[in-house]
Write a protein that holds these residues in place. Structure first.
Motif, PDB file in Angstrom:
ATOM      1  N   LEU A   6      39.192  42.670  38.908  1.00  0.00           N
ATOM      2  CA  LEU A   6      37.798  42.746  39.341  1.00  0.00           C
ATOM      3  C   LEU A   6      37.694  42.715  40.861  1.00  0.00           C
ATOM      4  N   MET A   7      38.580  41.970  41.495  1.00  0.00           N
ATOM      5  CA  MET A   7      38.557  41.836  42.956  1.00  0.00           C
ATOM      6  C   MET A   7      39.411  42.888  43.657  1.00  0.00           C
ATOM      7  N   GLY A   8      39.901  43.880  42.895  1.00  0.00           N
ATOM      8  CA  GLY A   8      40.624  44.989  43.500  1.00  0.00           C
ATOM      9  C   GLY A   8      42.100  44.743  43.728  1.00  0.00           C
ATOM     10  N   VAL A   9      42.640  43.685  43.153  1.00  0.00           N
ATOM     11  CA  VAL A   9      44.037  43.323  43.397  1.00  0.00           C
ATOM     12  C   VAL A   9      44.889  43.663  42.175  1.00  0.00           C
ATOM     13  N   PRO A  10      45.837  44.615  42.310  1.00  0.00           N
ATOM     14  CA  PRO A  10      46.697  44.957  41.166  1.00  0.00           C
ATOM     15  C   PRO A  10      47.623  43.811  40.817  1.00  0.00           C
ATOM     16  N   VAL A  11      47.962  43.709  39.530  1.00  0.00           N
ATOM     17  CA  VAL A  11      48.809  42.627  39.024  1.00  0.00           C
ATOM     18  C   VAL A  11      50.085  43.234  38.461  1.00  0.00           C
ATOM     19  N   VAL A  12      51.215  42.675  38.843  1.00  0.00           N
ATOM     20  CA  VAL A  12      52.495  43.100  38.276  1.00  0.00           C
ATOM     21  C   VAL A  12      52.943  42.029  37.293  1.00  0.00           C
ATOM     22  N   THR A  13      53.305  42.439  36.077  1.00  0.00           N
ATOM     23  CA  THR A  13      53.661  41.471  35.038  1.00  0.00           C
ATOM     24  C   THR A  13      55.006  41.787  34.405  1.00  0.00           C
ATOM     25  N   ARG A  14      55.654  40.737  33.936  1.00  0.00           N
ATOM     26  CA  ARG A  14      56.801  40.883  33.048  1.00  0.00           C
ATOM     27  C   ARG A  14      56.413  40.240  31.724  1.00  0.00           C
ATOM     28  N   THR A  15      56.547  40.973  30.639  1.00  0.00           N
ATOM     29  CA  THR A  15      56.108  40.455  29.341  1.00  0.00           C
ATOM     30  C   THR A  15      56.990  39.295  28.892  1.00  0.00           C
ATOM     31  N   GLY A  16      56.347  38.331  28.215  1.00  0.00           N
ATOM     32  CA  GLY A  16      57.047  37.180  27.661  1.00  0.00           C
ATOM     33  C   GLY A  16      57.332  37.370  26.184  1.00  0.00           C
ATOM     34  N   PRO A  17      57.919  36.376  25.535  1.00  0.00           N
ATOM     35  CA  PRO A  17      58.384  36.519  24.151  1.00  0.00           C
ATOM     36  C   PRO A  17      57.310  36.345  23.078  1.00  0.00           C
ATOM     37  N   THR A  18      56.122  35.836  23.455  1.00  0.00           N
ATOM     38  CA  THR A  18      55.092  35.555  22.455  1.00  0.00           C
ATOM     39  C   THR A  18      53.774  36.211  22.846  1.00  0.00           C
ATOM     40  N   PHE A  19      52.791  36.012  22.020  1.00  0.00           N
ATOM     41  CA  PHE A  19      51.440  36.492  22.304  1.00  0.00           C
ATOM     42  C   PHE A  19      51.000  36.020  23.692  1.00  0.00           C
ATOM     43  N   ALA A  20      51.306  34.755  24.022  1.00  0.00           N
ATOM     44  CA  ALA A  20      50.913  34.183  25.310  1.00  0.00           C
ATOM     45  C   ALA A  20      51.538  34.920  26.480  1.00  0.00           C
ATOM     46  N   GLY A  21      52.644  35.584  26.256  1.00  0.00           N
ATOM     47  CA  GLY A  21      53.334  36.279  27.331  1.00  0.00           C
ATOM     48  C   GLY A  21      52.926  37.724  27.505  1.00  0.00           C
ATOM     49  N   ARG A  22      51.903  38.171  26.741  1.00  0.00           N
ATOM     50  CA  ARG A  22      51.535  39.591  26.791  1.00  0.00           C
ATOM     51  C   ARG A  22      50.054  39.794  27.121  1.00  0.00           C
ATOM     52  N   HIS A  23      49.362  38.740  27.554  1.00  0.00           N
ATOM     53  CA  HIS A  23      47.943  38.882  27.894  1.00  0.00           C
ATOM     54  C   HIS A  23      47.743  39.915  29.009  1.00  0.00           C
ATOM     55  N   SER A  24      48.481  39.757  30.097  1.00  0.00           N
ATOM     56  CA  SER A  24      48.326  40.688  31.218  1.00  0.00           C
ATOM     57  C   SER A  24      48.720  42.098  30.814  1.00  0.00           C
TER      58      SER A  24
END
Length: 963
Positions: free
Chosen positions: A546-564
């Motif tokens: 929303l604030m214009g800042v891209p996010v870089v993510t690495r997925t985790g092993p569970t549902f909690a690790g895949r929100h981004s």
């Protein structure tokens, strides 16, 4: 412990009065109470009330028993009676009433009572303790701390005071003070249940998973049967990289095996009717400015009232502006903070909830024990503590998507997965969000990475990888913000970890908590956001975008690790989702190495987010409606729950079925019975009717069939509508004269088959086929035709005289600001309609143009210049006069269901049968229940439908004079 203290019989002396009980009667009661035989004690107390209804003491004894039985609302009533009957209620009696009120979820009632007590007795430490607790439970923590300070000044080691002080300080984001207070409380009472659990949660928030686990295990040594501590331990383990998906799944299963409480009543049942209005229960403590509230509100706001009754069960008493928005949607709202698990089970059953949606999970406010009692026919998990499977056999479905739960993970879920076509949430962005600014790196001369996630997510492997990235991007800095960074101790701890990895303190910006608007402003100093691992960001990622800042993510092993991962993919940024550290750092470096591109991304990202499915409330609600009705329909035919997956177009299919599900929407039995001989056939050009928000309801009623011509291919498919009724879609085909026609495309121009005027942009031209309605052999009678304003409507109508001779309504889009020389004006359309036997009735919609500049902040961004209208034409008076009863009812239905012209529908039905018209008013609830429909009918027909007084007739007169 606190509850037991509150429910203990009062030790103050009862005032002697004319209604005093016999000492022997009181002794018998106290004997049963001391044996903890509270059911017997209640029987004795009720007997005393029956014999001495004016005795305050009898009612108080009754309240004591009810309190011990956790029938807290009844305890409040009984104690209120005792206070009211007392000649002069003592401080002890009033305190006990306030205690029961707080425990029963009525803290707002207790505050004034407790404040009065404190005013009378400033050194009443118990009153101060409960007053601080009441303020805390209302979310008034600053006031609660002021009261608690007074208590601590009187009795520094007061156990109850320390307990609620710790919780208040935690809510005020004063991390170190909370920990210090808990340590003092543990010294006062080393066996106080809950203290070590709270300390464990604080160590989790610091990312000190080993210390957290130590405290959880110490808590469990005190109280091994405490299911909430086990579930907290399980929840916190999702932050810890030491636990893999398999281990976490087994922990979830173990909780259900050891702590579930099956009800002797079995699974709740409600009426199995696939087409009924569904009663949906929503259970959460997050109906406020909270990740839950912000991720469900747009969806709930777009659920139709005629399909669902929303019953909200709030597990706390907080109320803010978002809460008030949610409450406007409620069929029923209740704070259930004071209800035990068994009482909540009973409540949900009595409310006859069809589908119960849990949005608390295993963490704070968890009601897992209620869920295991199976209080509703179907139970669904969604948002709120959604980190993984619940592990509960009682939960039937889990709302997810194809990114959060990719193919192949179903075996690690005890629930059947509902994979929505887009994101599993719908983001409500805050209106107070500050503006996006320019790229900070352009002014700073260096890249600022940032992460505003909960520091609980700062795992050791993550900090090591971030350190490597900082080395790979010279002179870059890292900004971290969170509650814990207010602590000098915690800042030193994090600084030391980075120092061990070769990153000096001057490259770190560590900041404490802030109010939400200021918190969002932090992104104005961040160039690239780094996501956490193995537990990723959720709401924080949405806020970053929303604030214009891209996010870089690495997925985790569970549902909690895949929100981004799901938020980025659904925002159209899948390239920022990685599955290993090398790629994670590479993506971040690529962004950092191309500042011009990063600046462009920053300028566009808010628009990209808001235009994406993540923020599309109507779209999400449409899919949620499909999901809820599909699983309910399956339940009604006796089938066990099964995985449900959506195609990108919105069609849903169960894993054990060969075709997409055909859905029945809520039946219209409660409305007027139209008794149509056959469904109404509608034809549109430009997907006018197929793209209506109520298209699903129209098709689902079984009374409407659609043929949709879609020259510009606005709809990729109509699979999502075909689930509800009969619709045929003809993409890249237009109505017309049967000859090929051009389709003009240009930036800023709506696709049109009419040559644009003065188009300065690059114009693309494609050839599409057209169909003449009169040329379709065997076409049934068309009841309704709807034409958009982007195509040659005179050609469409000129080649449909025969096809439309029995039509009941024609909707024609007319442009008042033509983009083509060949755009027909209203007078030409009006003339042709009269020639075909139709008369103008009204404009059913209009689009206006605003001349305010884009981005201008004005008090009311009005638009005044008329651009496009949708004009409705109905049969002329002569033709209508020849209609049969069936034709009149059919026309009335069309005007009612498709155009909202309820007054004319009433007038037409009145001409058929006045009693039928009155029945229509009643069944459609068009008159208030207190009105006499027999008197309303003539009043409406003589004023609201008098055609001599309508604007439409006046316009028709003017047109006739012109011609």
């Amino acid at each position: 412990m606190a509850r037991k203290q509150a429910c203990r019989p009062s030790k103050h002396k009862m005032p002697q009065a004319a209604h005093s009980l016999k000492p022997t009667d009181v002794q018998v009661f106290e004997s049963a109470f001391a044996r903890q035989d509270y059911h017997r004690a209640l029987q004795l107390a009720e007997s005393l009330v029956s014999r001495s209804p004016a005795s305050p003491q009898a009612h108080e004894l009754c309240a004591n028993s009810l309190g011990r039985l956790e029938r807290l609302e009844e305890a409040v009533e009984a104690m209120q009676k005792a206070v009211d009957l007392a000649e002069r209620a003592s401080a002890g009696q009033r305190l006990k009433l306030a205690q029961y009120q707080v425990l029963a979820g009525k803290a707002s009632h207790a505050v004034s009572l407790l404040e009065g007590l404190v005013q009378e007795e400033p050194e009443n430490v118990m009153a101060l303790a409960w007053l601080s607790r009441a303020h805390h439970q209302l979310g008034q923590n600053s006031r609660g701390l002021e009261v608690n300070d007074c208590l601590m000044a009187l009795e520094y080691h007061h156990e109850e005071g320390l307990l609620w002080r710790s919780r208040i300080l935690d809510q005020l984001s004063r991390h170190d003070e909370t920990l210090e207070t808990l340590r003092k409380l543990h010294e006062v009472n080393p066996r106080r249940v809950g203290v070590l659990n709270h300390m464990a949660s604080l160590f989790t928030k610091e990312g000190d998973y080993d210390e957290a686990e130590k405290h959880y295990r110490e808590e469990l040594a005190l109280d091994p049967s405490n299911g909430k501590v086990h579930s907290n331990f399980w929840m916190s383990s999702h932050y810890n990289p030491a636990y893999d998906a398999g281990s976490l799944f087994r922990m979830a299963i173990e909780w259900d095996r050891h702590f579930s409480e099956r009800s002797s009543r079995g699974r709740a049942e409600t009426v199995k009717d696939a087409g009924k209005r569904l009663r949906i229960g929503l259970l959460s403590g997050g109906f406020r400015m909270h990740p839950v509230g912000q991720m469900i509100l747009p969806a709930l706001q777009n659920l139709p009232n005629d399909q669902f009754e929303l019953v909200f069960y709030s597990s706390n008493q907080y109320v803010d502006k978002l809460t008030q928005s949610v409450q406007t949607l409620a069929y029923r709202w209740q704070s259930i903070e004071g209800l035990s698990d068994s009482q909540l089970d009973k409540k949900v059953r009595e409310d006859e909830i069809d589908i119960l949606i849990d949005m608390n999970g295993a963490g704070e406010g968890s009601r897992y024990r209620t869920l295991t009692r199976e209080p509703a026919p179907l139970i669904v998990k969604w948002v709120g503590g959604l980190v993984n499977t619940t592990g509960l056999e009682s939960v039937d479905y889990l709302l997810s998507d194809h990114i959060e739960t990719p193919e192949g993970v179903d075996k690690r879920y005890t629930e059947k997965l509902i994979r929505l076509p887009d994101d599993y949430i719908c983001y409500h962005f805050p209106r107070h969000a500050p503006a996006c600014n320019g790229l900070p790196a352009l002014a700073n001369g260096y890249i600022t990475f940032g992460c505003l996630n909960n520091p609980a997510k700062l795992s050791a492997p993550l900090l090591q990888e971030w350190s490597t990235l900082l080395k790979e991007v010279p002179n870059s800095k890292l900004l971290l913000r969170g509650v814990q960074f207010e602590s000098k101790r915690f800042r030193g701890k994090i600084t030391a970890i980075f120092s061990e990895h070769g990153i000096s303190e001057d490259r770190l910006l560590l900041e404490g908590p802030a109010k939400h608007e200021e918190f969002l402003e932090t992104y104005q100093r961040i160039d690239i956001a780094l996501d956490t691992w193995p537990y990723s960001g959720g709401l924080t990622t949405c806020e970053s975008l929303l604030m214009g800042v891209p996010v870089v993510t690495r997925t985790g092993p569970t549902f909690a690790g895949r929100h981004s991962a799901t938020h980025l993919t659904n925002a159209g940024l899948p390239e920022l989702v990685t599955d290993n550290w090398d790629d994670f750092r590479a993506r971040a470096r690529e962004l950092a190495d191309d500042l011009p591109n990063l600046a462009v991304i920053r300028a566009a990202l808010r628009t990209i987010l808001l235009d994406s499915p993540i923020c599309n409330g109507p779209r999400f609600a449409s899919h949620l409606i499909t999901a809820l009705r599909a699983i309910w329909q399956r339940h009604c035919v006796g089938k066990a729950p099964e995985a449900l997956s959506f195609s990108k177009s919105g069609a849903a299919q169960f894993a054990d079925e060969d075709t997409p599900v055909k859905l029945a929407l809520a039946s219209q039995a409660q409305g007027f019975d139209w008794q149509l001989e056959s469904p109404v056939l509608t034809v549109d050009n430009g997907a006018v009717l197929a793209m209506r928000r109520d298209a699903r309801e129209l098709l689902g009623s079984g009374r409407v069939v659609m043929l949709s011509f879609d020259p510009a291919g606005k709809m990729e498919t109509v699979d999502h509508l075909a689930q509800y009724g009969e619709i045929q879609h003809f993409p890249y085909t237009s109505l017309g004269d049967g000859q090929p026609a051009p389709l003009y495309l240009a930036e800023g121009l709506e696709p049109t088959s009419l040559a644009p005027i003065d188009n300065d942009g690059e114009l693309e031209t494609h050839e599409i086929p057209t169909v003449a309605l009169d040329g379709i052999v065997g076409l049934p009678n068309i009841d309704v035709l709807a034409l958009d304003a982007c195509h040659d409507n005179l050609s469409v109508l000129g080649n449909a005289f025969e096809a439309l001779q029995n039509a009941f309504a024609i909707q024609v889009g007319v442009a008042f600001e033509p983009v083509s020389e060949h755009h027909p004006d209203f007078s030409r359309v009006q003339s042709l309609m009269r020639e075909m036997g139709f008369r103008f009735h009204c404009f059913v919609s209009e689009k206006k143009k605003s001349w305010f500049p884009e981005g201008a902040v004005v008090e009311s961004r009005t638009a005044s210049e008329l651009k496009v209208v949708e004009a409705l034409f109905i049969p002329g008076h002569d033709r209508m006069g020849s209609f049969s009863v069936a034709q009149r009812v059919r026309l009335a239905f069309i005007l009612h269901a498709l155009f909202g012209a309820n007054d004319v529908a009433f007038r037409i039905l009145s001409d058929v049968d006045e009693s039928l018209a009155i029945q229509y008013l009643d069944d459609e609830r068009l008159v208030s229940s207190t009105s006499d429909a027999g008197t309303v009918g003539p009043e409406i027909s003589s004023h609201a439908v008098d055609e001599e007084e309508t604007i439409a007739v006046e316009l028709e007169k003017l047109m006739n004079e012109e011609w």
